[in-house]
Design a protein around this motif. Structure first.
Motif, PDB file in Angstrom:
ATOM      1  N   THR A 199      40.807  44.777  40.203  1.00 57.87           N
ATOM      2  CA  THR A 199      40.999  46.126  40.742  1.00 57.87           C
ATOM      3  C   THR A 199      39.697  46.573  41.387  1.00 57.87           C
ATOM      4  O   THR A 199      38.673  46.553  40.706  1.00 57.87           O
ATOM      5  CB  THR A 199      41.372  47.113  39.615  1.00 57.87           C
ATOM      6  N   PRO A 200      39.695  46.957  42.652  1.00 51.77           N
ATOM      7  CA  PRO A 200      40.804  46.935  43.602  1.00 51.77           C
ATOM      8  C   PRO A 200      41.068  45.503  44.093  1.00 51.77           C
ATOM      9  O   PRO A 200      40.223  44.625  43.949  1.00 51.77           O
ATOM     10  CB  PRO A 200      40.309  47.820  44.743  1.00 51.77           C
ATOM     11  N   ASP A 214      36.684  45.417  39.060  1.00 51.88           N
ATOM     12  CA  ASP A 214      36.977  45.254  37.639  1.00 51.88           C
ATOM     13  C   ASP A 214      37.943  44.092  37.489  1.00 51.88           C
ATOM     14  O   ASP A 214      38.888  43.952  38.264  1.00 51.88           O
ATOM     15  CB  ASP A 214      37.625  46.516  37.065  1.00 51.88           C
ATOM     16  N   VAL A 215      37.712  43.245  36.479  1.00 50.07           N
ATOM     17  CA  VAL A 215      38.623  42.137  36.187  1.00 50.07           C
ATOM     18  C   VAL A 215      39.129  42.332  34.763  1.00 50.07           C
ATOM     19  O   VAL A 215      38.370  42.707  33.871  1.00 50.07           O
ATOM     20  CB  VAL A 215      37.951  40.752  36.374  1.00 50.07           C
ATOM     21  N   SER A 261      33.022  43.612  35.075  1.00 52.80           N
ATOM     22  CA  SER A 261      33.019  43.983  36.494  1.00 52.80           C
ATOM     23  C   SER A 261      31.829  43.348  37.188  1.00 52.80           C
ATOM     24  O   SER A 261      30.839  42.981  36.546  1.00 52.80           O
ATOM     25  CB  SER A 261      32.990  45.504  36.645  1.00 52.80           C
ATOM     26  N   PHE A 262      31.961  43.220  38.505  1.00 48.85           N
ATOM     27  CA  PHE A 262      30.900  42.615  39.306  1.00 48.85           C
ATOM     28  C   PHE A 262      31.041  43.098  40.745  1.00 48.85           C
ATOM     29  O   PHE A 262      32.127  43.439  41.198  1.00 48.85           O
ATOM     30  CB  PHE A 262      30.971  41.081  39.239  1.00 48.85           C
ATOM     31  N   PRO A 263      29.918  43.120  41.499  1.00 50.28           N
ATOM     32  CA  PRO A 263      29.990  43.496  42.918  1.00 50.28           C
ATOM     33  C   PRO A 263      30.467  42.310  43.754  1.00 50.28           C
ATOM     34  O   PRO A 263      30.130  41.161  43.479  1.00 50.28           O
ATOM     35  CB  PRO A 263      28.544  43.873  43.260  1.00 50.28           C
ATOM     36  N   ILE A 264      31.256  42.596  44.785  1.00 49.49           N
ATOM     37  CA  ILE A 264      31.757  41.544  45.692  1.00 49.49           C
ATOM     38  C   ILE A 264      30.681  41.245  46.738  1.00 49.49           C
ATOM     39  O   ILE A 264      30.270  42.134  47.480  1.00 49.49           O
ATOM     40  CB  ILE A 264      33.051  42.008  46.395  1.00 49.49           C
ATOM     41  N   PRO A 265      30.212  39.994  46.805  1.00 50.59           N
ATOM     42  CA  PRO A 265      29.206  39.618  47.807  1.00 50.59           C
ATOM     43  C   PRO A 265      29.867  39.144  49.100  1.00 50.59           C
ATOM     44  O   PRO A 265      31.042  38.806  49.127  1.00 50.59           O
ATOM     45  CB  PRO A 265      28.485  38.445  47.135  1.00 50.59           C
ATOM     46  N   GLU A 322      44.871  37.960  53.959  1.00 51.68           N
ATOM     47  CA  GLU A 322      45.864  39.038  53.948  1.00 51.68           C
ATOM     48  C   GLU A 322      46.320  39.419  52.546  1.00 51.68           C
ATOM     49  O   GLU A 322      46.825  40.498  52.325  1.00 51.68           O
ATOM     50  CB  GLU A 322      47.076  38.650  54.799  1.00 51.68           C
ATOM     51  N   ASN A 323      46.108  38.537  51.561  1.00 50.16           N
ATOM     52  CA  ASN A 323      46.582  38.813  50.219  1.00 50.16           C
ATOM     53  C   ASN A 323      45.528  39.470  49.323  1.00 50.16           C
ATOM     54  O   ASN A 323      45.859  40.109  48.344  1.00 50.16           O
ATOM     55  CB  ASN A 323      47.045  37.518  49.533  1.00 50.16           C
ATOM     56  N   GLY A 324      44.246  39.301  49.618  1.00 52.69           N
ATOM     57  CA  GLY A 324      43.188  39.850  48.780  1.00 52.69           C
ATOM     58  C   GLY A 324      43.106  39.144  47.454  1.00 52.69           C
ATOM     59  O   GLY A 324      43.527  38.016  47.286  1.00 52.69           O
ATOM     60  N   LEU A 325      42.558  39.840  46.467  1.00 56.11           N
ATOM     61  CA  LEU A 325      42.416  39.309  45.116  1.00 56.11           C
ATOM     62  C   LEU A 325      43.724  39.442  44.350  1.00 56.11           C
ATOM     63  O   LEU A 325      44.518  40.349  44.639  1.00 56.11           O
ATOM     64  CB  LEU A 325      41.320  40.061  44.375  1.00 56.11           C
ATOM     65  N   PRO A 326      43.967  38.570  43.355  1.00 56.79           N
ATOM     66  CA  PRO A 326      45.158  38.746  42.529  1.00 56.79           C
ATOM     67  C   PRO A 326      45.072  40.067  41.760  1.00 56.79           C
ATOM     68  O   PRO A 326      44.014  40.414  41.225  1.00 56.79           O
ATOM     69  CB  PRO A 326      45.110  37.575  41.546  1.00 56.79           C
TER      70      PRO A 326
END
Length: 127
Positions: free
Chosen positions: A38-39, A49-50, A86-90, A120-124
């Motif tokens: 999320t997101p 957040d995972v 949680s972690f930042p997206i690089p 187009e799908n993003g993260l699960p």
């Protein structure tokens, strides 16, 4: 070998056990993980957040969460008692790996540009 007592009355004693170890009759059972981000379509630098749960939808604590770009480990975390972290997206081509315990490893590859995730799908996750 062990020493019993002290001084002149000390004795050396030894013990032999006749107890045999019993092999585990069944191999460990591996389980699948459910992983939700999320997101699902974060911008670079945004914190994600995972949440990790097992097959019975219970949170899984203590799993390794690793974010890798090329051969460089960017982030290495453990899931907490709620199965979360949680972690930042690089920016770049990254791999998210989750593993540990009696669970099949989870691995997800994605490309992140300055404009966001190039998929187009993003993260699960929940949509």
């Amino acid at each position: 070998m062990a020493q019993q007592g002290s001084g002149e009355s000390a004795k050396l004693v030894s013990a032999i056990s006749t107890t045999l170890s019993a092999p585990n009759p069944e191999p460990p059972v591996m389980e699948n993980l459910s992983v939700v981000f999320t997101p699902v379509d974060p911008a670079p630098g945004q914190v994600v957040d995972v949440t990790i749960t097992d097959q019975s939808n219970q949170p899984v604590e203590g799993l390794s969460i690793t974010i890798v770009r090329g051969d460089e480990t960017l982030t290495s975390l453990l899931s907490d008692e709620n199965g979360q972290n949680s972690f930042p997206i690089p920016v770049g081509v990254i791999t998210i790996r989750i593993s540990g315990g009696q669970y099949y490893p989870f691995e997800f590859n994605l490309t992140v540009t300055e404009n966001g995730i190039d998929d187009e799908n993003g993260l699960p996750g929940d949509r």
